[in-house]
Motif scaffolding. Structure first.
Motif, PDB file in Angstrom:
ATOM      1  N   GLY B 323       0.786  -1.226   0.000  1.00 24.16           N
ATOM      2  CA  GLY B 323       0.000   0.000   0.000  1.00 24.16           C
ATOM      3  C   GLY B 323       0.815   1.271   0.000  1.00 24.16           C
ATOM      4  O   GLY B 323       1.535   1.566  -0.946  1.00 24.16           O
ATOM      5  N   GLU B 324       0.729   2.002   1.084  1.00 26.88           N
ATOM      6  CA  GLU B 324       1.228   3.374   1.132  1.00 26.88           C
ATOM      7  C   GLU B 324       2.686   3.487   1.502  1.00 26.88           C
ATOM      8  O   GLU B 324       3.206   4.578   1.579  1.00 26.88           O
ATOM      9  N   THR B 325       3.345   2.361   1.773  1.00 25.92           N
ATOM     10  CA  THR B 325       4.629   2.488   2.449  1.00 25.92           C
ATOM     11  C   THR B 325       5.830   2.538   1.525  1.00 25.92           C
ATOM     12  O   THR B 325       6.940   2.481   1.987  1.00 25.92           O
ATOM     13  N   PHE B 392      16.845 -11.215   7.019  1.00 25.98           N
ATOM     14  CA  PHE B 392      16.720  -9.847   7.548  1.00 25.98           C
ATOM     15  C   PHE B 392      16.016  -8.940   6.533  1.00 25.98           C
ATOM     16  O   PHE B 392      15.149  -8.147   6.884  1.00 25.98           O
ATOM     17  N   ILE B 395      12.321  -9.715   6.324  1.00 28.50           N
ATOM     18  CA  ILE B 395      11.577  -9.166   7.463  1.00 28.50           C
ATOM     19  C   ILE B 395      11.401  -7.661   7.297  1.00 28.50           C
ATOM     20  O   ILE B 395      10.311  -7.122   7.501  1.00 28.50           O
ATOM     21  N   SER B 399       7.848  -5.546   6.681  1.00 32.26           N
ATOM     22  CA  SER B 399       7.493  -4.772   7.879  1.00 32.26           C
ATOM     23  C   SER B 399       6.047  -4.249   7.886  1.00 32.26           C
ATOM     24  O   SER B 399       5.365  -4.348   8.911  1.00 32.26           O
ATOM     25  N   ILE B 402       3.950  -7.174   8.933  1.00 29.63           N
ATOM     26  CA  ILE B 402       4.215  -7.611  10.311  1.00 29.63           C
ATOM     27  C   ILE B 402       3.616  -6.623  11.304  1.00 29.63           C
ATOM     28  O   ILE B 402       2.888  -7.000  12.222  1.00 29.63           O
ATOM     29  N   THR B 403       3.902  -5.317  11.113  1.00 30.76           N
ATOM     30  CA  THR B 403       3.395  -4.329  12.069  1.00 30.76           C
ATOM     31  C   THR B 403       1.875  -4.231  11.995  1.00 30.76           C
ATOM     32  O   THR B 403       1.232  -3.920  12.984  1.00 30.76           O
ATOM     33  N   LYS B 407       0.537  -4.511  15.531  1.00 26.85           N
ATOM     34  CA  LYS B 407       0.048  -3.250  16.102  1.00 26.85           C
ATOM     35  C   LYS B 407      -1.247  -2.759  15.477  1.00 26.85           C
ATOM     36  O   LYS B 407      -1.827  -1.790  15.948  1.00 26.85           O
ATOM     37  N   HIS B 409      -1.531  -1.284  12.578  1.00 30.38           N
ATOM     38  CA  HIS B 409      -1.343  -0.341  11.470  1.00 30.38           C
ATOM     39  C   HIS B 409       0.047  -0.519  10.871  1.00 30.38           C
ATOM     40  O   HIS B 409       1.005  -0.870  11.546  1.00 30.38           O
ATOM     41  N   ALA B 410       0.133  -0.274   9.565  1.00 24.39           N
ATOM     42  CA  ALA B 410       1.350  -0.587   8.837  1.00 24.39           C
ATOM     43  C   ALA B 410       2.437   0.448   9.060  1.00 24.39           C
ATOM     44  O   ALA B 410       2.170   1.645   9.102  1.00 24.39           O
ATOM     45  N   ALA B 411       3.668  -0.018   9.225  1.00 24.94           N
ATOM     46  CA  ALA B 411       4.812   0.883   9.327  1.00 24.94           C
ATOM     47  C   ALA B 411       5.994   0.252   8.616  1.00 24.94           C
ATOM     48  O   ALA B 411       6.254  -0.932   8.779  1.00 24.94           O
ATOM     49  N   ALA B 412       6.676   1.040   7.813  1.00 26.95           N
ATOM     50  CA  ALA B 412       7.837   0.516   7.099  1.00 26.95           C
ATOM     51  C   ALA B 412       9.091   0.777   7.926  1.00 26.95           C
ATOM     52  O   ALA B 412       9.103   1.656   8.778  1.00 26.95           O
ATOM     53  N   VAL B 413      10.143  -0.001   7.661  1.00 25.46           N
ATOM     54  CA  VAL B 413      11.402   0.282   8.349  1.00 25.46           C
ATOM     55  C   VAL B 413      12.164   1.340   7.566  1.00 25.46           C
ATOM     56  O   VAL B 413      12.008   1.474   6.363  1.00 25.46           O
ATOM     57  N   ASP B 414      12.978   2.063   8.294  1.00 29.76           N
ATOM     58  CA  ASP B 414      13.851   3.040   7.680  1.00 29.76           C
ATOM     59  C   ASP B 414      14.960   2.282   6.938  1.00 29.76           C
ATOM     60  O   ASP B 414      15.291   1.162   7.308  1.00 29.76           O
TER      61      ASP B 414
END
Lengths: 129, 776
Positions: B323-325, B392, B395, B399, B402-403, B407, B409-414
């Motif tokens: 999606g948005e990430t 790694f 994963i 992200s 997984i998030t 949690k 709601h979706a969050a991408a890793v930096d």
């Protein structure tokens, strides 16, 4: 043999813990301006560019300044380290990544969402008739 | 219409083929294998006809098809026009299916000579049937009036000005209008990379399925050793081609997108890297199994996993789940495609690992005969480390999923995540790439090992010491560079010795030299690049970073949309002229920037245009004031004193009447201090702003945004636009070009490393093909 297995498991467990810590540390949460302003953590905020308010590239500081309204209607000034991103004008949504401080959102990255690039609508088709 | 018929017939014919292969597998019948072959060849012909139909429609500009209309236009040159074939999702699946079909034909030839045809083609046709099913669900032959019925389908008489139309149902008076021109190809894709890069990438993607098929065939035949030998050249081929595709994609981004890098850890990039990493790790363990029969289960697992990674990557980037990430816009392909993509992962995972589990008990246990100081063990550790890196990255890329589960709601890793986790693994890989070449099979003599280690180890320590001496203080980076240098020295020494003996056997060493060069190039160009944004006044030389001096000479139109900006670059005694380009694209309705690159031996000078400031632009800026804070602006001191919002005005606001809010600013101009009050008026819900000027000055202050803070009024803020119309005439009449300039040291190592790596792969393929031929 047993010692080998123990060493191997220790290495694997250590690697997993290391990975998990890095994962949590670098996870950039998707949120709104309200949370961004209170937490001061690096976050991502999705919203729309407020086109009728001023937006400019400040050549002196090399920053692009514009106003953005998040999905909950809160409006903030966004200062981005760089020029106006490609596709900024047509983006129907903007995602800014950075921190909120001193009364504005300091973005280190901007993503522009342009579904129109790929998905056409009835209006576009009419133009090519 | 014709295309849809082709793909449906191809699917049916393929089902017959796999059925016949299955029957042959059960009964060993000679007739059914002929049927299976004919059906597969017929399928191949139909898939090609399907692709040819699409190409024909594109070349003849049949805009009554949504796909053709959406991605091409009549003004494109022929190579680009052909490349619009895979510009969209449906088309890129078609390309994938086409290459899978063709590889299948070659595979049939190859395996029939090795008595492996039945099982291999059985699995291969299953894989291809998934791709064809995908094309049936999402085929590129949708008619445009079915996509936009509201705009294009009409009933009743046809107006005189409509020239392009078709009767749908003449009896009911129903007709459809269709476009006479296409929407065109995204300008970012309009260059020669678009012609070659997807082709190579999808060839690589298609060949990632070959090791999977061989592994499954080996399991079906209970041949736990032999399959590795015939699969090996294909595995190396897949790694070579996909690797080339990945790095070409990186170079494309570097050369045309203008953000200054070649790798951004984006899901789209990662999704091609993941299968590649697994494939490369399996090359190592396959080599060990060929030599000493060990790692039987590991090789099955990795070969199966490699294809599962292809499917998972496809799911990540094609299903819309991210999606948005990400920077890339992921089109939601619809529910059918989503569940098909997800279902296919489940099906092939179950088939692959299910069969492996069933057979694993009866596999002969190969006793471990090698010691820790053996090449086998080094190969295993290397493969294991590469897989860890892949884990790694998987994963990190997953992200958002997984998030979302954890949690909600979706969050991408930096991107820092990827650098952080892969750096230590990179150190291990570099060390193993060196030591592994010095070890012997089974076991090594410690004395010999230490002796051969002496020179490389000494030189790499010297190299690391040199880095510290020249000011590199980042310890992990010093270790990583030292380890890479070690791998380089060892492989050059070993490679030279092998090459003198028999050049064909030097593939491994050469590939590792490539990896070491790549690692060093990554560190130098990505970690030690220097970036600066500068404003260049026309005609005035401006000194910037690392002894470069830039002079903006002027611009000229290249065509209707593109402007070139000539900049003179002075470095030492040499002078060059570069021309970054800005393009106002009417297609995307926005500005695009193309960098120019000055390639020197030891560095790249990269220049990307940001904006042009014309002299007649209004001089204005917006300043955020905190209450009580004094700001110095154009020789004035400005203080935000308070809001002017009387109780009377508050009452009006509550009552819903017109009201106004003022901002009191204290402006001090040297000796004179005065208070001014710009206003915000609310008239029946519509907002207007009234600027204010200090007396005797032309500078206007206008409210942009009020930010009162109710909890702590001293923290209230206001954004004020400060506009000085008089300063326009004072400014000299020259244009200012703002550019981002960067210096990327030793980036040539990255390209050199890539070429070396591919060369190593090619040598290995030649050797393994001969090996597979020799001992039949």
């Amino acid at each position: 043999m047993k010692i080998k297995i123990i060493i191997a498991s220790i290495v694997i467990v250590a690697a997993i813990i290391f990975g998990a810590i890095s994962f949590v540390e670098t996870n950039v949460e998707y949120t709104d301006f309200h949370t961004a302003a209170t937490s001061h953590k690096k976050v991502q905020v999705k919203g729309a560019w407020v086109k009728d308010k001023e937006s400019l590239f400040d050549a002196a500081t090399s920053q692009f300044v514009f106003y953005m309204k998040d999905d909950f209607g809160r409006e903030e000034k966004v200062v981005y380290d760089g020029a106006k991103p490609n596709n900024f004008e047509i983006a129907n949504a903007v995602v800014v990544k950075g921190r909120y401080h001193d009364g504005y959102f300091h973005a280190s990255e901007i993503l522009t969402k342009c579904p129109s690039k790929y998905e056409a609508d009835g209006e576009t088709v009419k133009k090519t008739l | 219409m014709l295309g849809s018929i082709f793909v449906r017939c191809a699917f049916v014919s393929l089902l017959v083929s796999s059925g016949a292969y299955y029957y042959t597998f059960r009964t060993q019948s000679a007739q059914s294998i002929q049927l299976a072959r004919y059906c597969y060849q017929f399928t191949a012909a139909l898939v090609m006809a399907f692709c040819a139909t699409l190409i024909y429609l594109i070349l003849t500009h049949q805009y009554q098809y949504t796909y053709v209309w959406n991605y091409s236009s009549s003004d494109l040159p022929t190579p680009l026009l052909i490349s619009t074939f895979y510009a969209g999702q449906e088309g890129s699946f078609s390309l994938w299916a086409l290459y899978t079909t063709i590889i299948g034909v070659i595979l049939m030839q190859y395996t029939s000579k090795k008595q492996y045809e039945v099982e291999v083609m059985l699995v291969w046709s299953l894989i291809l049937s998934f791709l064809l099913l995908m094309l049936i669900v999402k085929n590129p032959f949708t008619l445009i009036w079915d996509s936009f019925p509201k705009d294009l389908l009409h009933t009743g008489p046809i107006p005189a000005d409509v020239s392009s139309f078709i009767w749908i149902d003449k009896a009911k008076g129903m007709w459809a209008q269709f476009p006479i021109e296409g929407k065109g190809l995204n300008p970012l894709l309009q260059n020669y990379w678009m012609v070659i890069h997807p082709q190579i990438l999808f060839t690589g993607f298609s060949s990632m399925a070959v090791p999977f098929t061989f592994a499954l065939a080996g399991l079906l035949r209970r041949d736990y050793q032999g399959w590795v030998k015939i699969a090996k050249p294909w595995t190396v081929f897949g790694a070579a081609v996909l690797g080339t595709g990945i790095i070409l994609g990186g170079y494309w981004a570097y050369e045309t997108l203008g953000w200054g890098g070649y790798w951004g850890w984006d899901p789209v990039e990662n999704s091609s890297l993941l299968p590649w990493l697994v494939c490369v790790s399996s090359i190592h363990t396959m080599m060990a199994q060929r030599r000493s029969g060990t790692f039987v289960r590991t090789n099955f697992t990795l070969s199966i996993l490699c294809f599962i990674m292809v499917l998972y990557s496809t799911f990540l980037t094609r299903s819309g789940v991210l999606g948005e990430t990400s920077v890339h816009s992921f089109v939601d392909p619809g529910m059918w495609a989503y569940w098909l993509l997800l279902g296919v992962i489940v099906v092939f995972t179950c088939i692959g690992f299910g069969l492996l589990l069933r057979r694993t008990k009866e596999m002969p246990r190969v006793p471990v005969e090698h010691s820790i100081f053996s090449r086998e063990f080094a190969l295993f550790l290397g493969a294991f480390t590469i897989c860890f890196a892949a884990a790694f990255i998987t994963i990190g890329t997953s992200s958002p999923i997984i998030t979302n589960i954890i949690k909600g709601h979706a969050a991408a890793v930096d991107t820092a995540y990827y650098v952080k986790t892969t750096l230590p693994l990179g150190i291990v890989i570099a060390i193993l790439a060196g030591i592994g070449q010095l070890l012997w099979w089974k076991t090594s003599n410690t004395r010999d090992l230490l002796k051969s280690l002496l020179y490389p180890l000494f030189s790499s320590l010297l190299f690391a010491g040199g880095l510290i001496y020249y000011g590199v203080r980042d310890i992990p980076i010093v270790i990583f560079s030292g380890a890479s240098a070690f791998a380089l020295f060892v492989n050059v020494l070993v490679g030279y010795r092998i090459f003198v003996g028999n050049p064909k056997y030097a593939g491994g060493a050469i590939a590792h030299i490539g990896i070491a060069l790549l690692f060093l190039g990554f560190v130098a160009s990505a970690r030690y690049d220097d970036k600066q944004t500068v404003s260049l006044e026309q005609g005035k030389p401006t000194e910037i970073l690392r002894g470069f001096t830039l002079t903006y000479l002027g611009n000229h139109a290249l065509d209707a949309e593109r402007y070139g900006f000539n900049v003179e670059v002075q470095h030492g005694s040499e002078a060059y002229t570069v021309m970054p380009v800005m393009r106002y694209s009417s297609f995307t309705n926005s500005m695009m920037r193309h960098p120019d690159i000055l390639n020197m031996y030891t560095k790249d000078f990269y220049i990307s245009p940001l904006s042009v400031e014309s002299p007649d632009d209004k001089v204005q800026r917006t300043v955020t004031f905190i209450k009580g804070e004094i700001k110095e602006l154009n020789a004035m001191k400005v203080t935000f004193v308070d809001f002017d919002f009387s109780d009377m005005e508050k009452g009006k606001m509550v009552a819903g009447a017109n009201f106004s809010i003022g901002v009191i600013l204290e402006v001090s101009n040297g000796d004179k201090t005065e208070r001014i009050k710009p206003l915000m008026n609310n008239t029946g819900g519509s907002i207007s702003y009234v600027p204010a000027k200090p007396t005797g000055s032309s500078i206007e202050f206008t409210i942009v945004k009020l930010q009162p803070n109710r909890e702590d009024p001293t923290q209230s803020r206001v954004d004020i636009e400060i506009n000085d119309p008089s300063s326009i005439s004072k400014e000299p009449k020259v244009e200012t070009l703002v550019v981002e300039a960067s210096v990327k040291p030793y980036i040539n190592l990255v390209w050199m490393g890539t070429v070396t790596l591919i060369l190593g792969f090619v040598l290995t393929i030649i050797r393994r093909v001969q090996e597979a031929k020799d001992k039949q």
